[in-house]
Design an enzyme around this catalytic site. Structure first.
Site, PDB file in Angstrom:
ATOM      1  N   HIS A   1      -6.991 -12.248   4.740  1.00 18.90           N
ATOM      2  CA  HIS A   1      -5.889 -11.357   4.339  1.00 18.90           C
ATOM      3  C   HIS A   1      -4.701 -11.518   5.293  1.00 18.90           C
ATOM      4  CE1 HIS A   1      -7.727  -9.056   1.194  1.00 18.90           C
ATOM      5  NE2 HIS A   1      -8.656  -8.512   1.946  1.00 18.90           N
TER       6      HIS A   1
ATOM      7  N   HIS B   1     -13.170 -12.292   6.186  1.00 14.43           N
ATOM      8  CA  HIS B   1     -12.499 -11.675   5.040  1.00 14.43           C
ATOM      9  C   HIS B   1     -11.125 -11.126   5.460  1.00 14.43           C
ATOM     10  CE1 HIS B   1     -12.694  -8.901   1.361  1.00 14.43           C
ATOM     11  NE2 HIS B   1     -11.712  -8.377   2.078  1.00 14.43           N
ATOM     12  N   GLU B   2     -11.123 -10.362   6.568  1.00 14.79           N
ATOM     13  CA  GLU B   2      -9.868  -9.754   7.032  1.00 14.79           C
ATOM     14  C   GLU B   2      -8.887 -10.801   7.549  1.00 14.79           C
ATOM     15  OE1 GLU B   2      -8.983  -6.806   6.347  1.00 14.79           O
ATOM     16  OE2 GLU B   2     -10.962  -6.337   5.569  1.00 14.79           O
TER      17      GLU B   2
HETATM   18 ZN   LIG Z   1     -10.190  -7.139   1.631  1.00 14.58          ZN
END
Ligand SMILES: [Zn+2]
Length: 381
Positions: A71, A67-68
């Protein structure tokens, strides 16, 4: 929440883990091995539950990392600097420097995280279904299903429109598009973060204290973290909006004292430091500015090495130092300030060093504005 140990780099992005992750992995593994898995797939050996639970908890941290990473990679592609990713007690954090150019970029950077969680969730659920359809029963199916469910939950929780959650960023992008003003949008998304954080704390406290459901303790903590992060963001936005009318020229220290890159730390401490009461010095070589050295960096050089270490070696290199022009508004410089140059910016006119801006200069300017708002001339934008 610093990095306690490093996992190295993934696609050039530094990944660190805070020790508190071990607490979460241990708690999760315990909960899965003692509760979740025996309930979903009874009558298996304890060792099987434990191994599956540890693997699942680690896979969960891997999902957070994915997830990170999403980003960070999208942020880098949209012109932001990525300092690294840290996994900690309350999840993952991508440390991004700079600011996105437009609401569209904001949506891409913020949206991709929950999207990846949703895809992972769907992938795990599909896998669980396939494995189950193939006739496999037992802990493996329960583990895959749990990972699927938790990733979907993660995606849903993160799009709640409250800063600093991803949904808060999406809200900021929408408000930015509507109002045309990034800072107004930032103030409102930060407020929504404060409201949501308080709601979470109140609900979690009620469930913990009245219903004695201690699993909500973590949410109370998360709510508290959201409140403090959202408050910091709103303060930041207010400060930035105040500094929009102040040109860098007006707060910088002009013509700062420079030091040659070839001078050793020991020479510097003997010859330069006693004469100048500054805490940061631009470092020059062949008439060019090559970096910035701070007394803090100097003090970190072991005493025994100060005779051989040059300032050029300890300086924060120029590409990593925030740079500004005299006529731009101070507000535009703030997002570029970073840890390497200890929140200082060097000011250049046509490639020549014209001044330096320190955190003290900025806080003094803020003090003056709050005392006398009309005092500053308008910055040219
Ligand atoms: Zn996030």
């Amino acid at each position: 929440m610093g990095d306690s140990f490093s996992l190295g780099r993934i696609s050039g992005i530094r990944v660190g883990v805070n020790w508190s992750v071990l607490v979460i992995v241990a708690l999760l593994a315990y909960g899965l091995a003692a509760g979740e898995f025996p309930a979903a797939a009874p009558r298996h050996p304890v060792a099987e539950y434990v191994v599956a639970a540890v693997l699942t908890a680690v896979a969960y941290m891997g999902s957070l990392l994915a997830h990170e990473l999403a980003h960070s990679l999208v942020a880098r592609r949209n012109g932001l600097q990525v300092e690294g990713i840290t996994l900690w007690l309350l999840g993952g954090v991508s440390r991004l420097q700079g600011e996105v150019k437009d609401p569209g970029a904001e949506v891409r950077v913020a949206g991709v995280g929950p999207l990846v969680s949703l895809l992972l969730g769907g992938g795990f659920l599909l896998l669980a279904w396939l494995v189950h359809a193939a006739g496999v029963r037992g802990v493996a199916v329960a583990a895959l299903a749990w990972l699927g469910g938790i990733n979907v939950l993660l995606a849903v929780f993160n799009v709640i429109p409250a800063a600093p959650l991803d949904g808060g960023r999406l809200l900021r992008a929408v408000l930015w598009r509507i109002t045309g003003d990034r800072l107004t949008a930032a103030v409102w998304s930060a407020r929504s973060g404060q409201v949501f954080g308080w709601a979470l704390v109140v609900v979690a406290a009620y469930l913990v204290l009245v219903r004695r459901d201690y699993s909500w303790l973590w949410f109370a903590l998360l709510g508290w973290f959201l409140i403090s992060a959202a408050t910091a963001e709103s303060q930041q936005a207010v400060i930035q909006s105040r500094l929009r009318t102040v040109p860098v020229r007006q707060i910088m220290t002009p013509d700062p004292v420079t030091v040659p890159a070839s001078v050793t730390v020991a020479q510097f401490q003997a010859d330069y430091l006693p004469l100048h009461r500054h805490s940061a010095f631009p470092v020059v070589a062949d008439g060019q500015t090559v970096g910035l050295v701070t007394t803090h960096r100097i003090n970190q050089v072991p005493v025994g090495e100060r005779g051989q270490t040059t300032l050029g070696e300890v300086a924060c290199p120029l590409p990593d130092v925030a740079q500004a022009t005299p006529d731009e508004p101070v507000a535009d410089v703030l997002p570029r300030l970073n840890a390497c140059s200890e929140s200082r910016a060097l000011v250049f006119t046509d490639g020549h060093l014209a001044g330096i801006v320190s955190p003290t200069d900025i806080s003094r300017a803020l003090e003056r504005i709050s005392r006398n708002p009309g005092q500053f001339e308008s910055a040219r934008r």
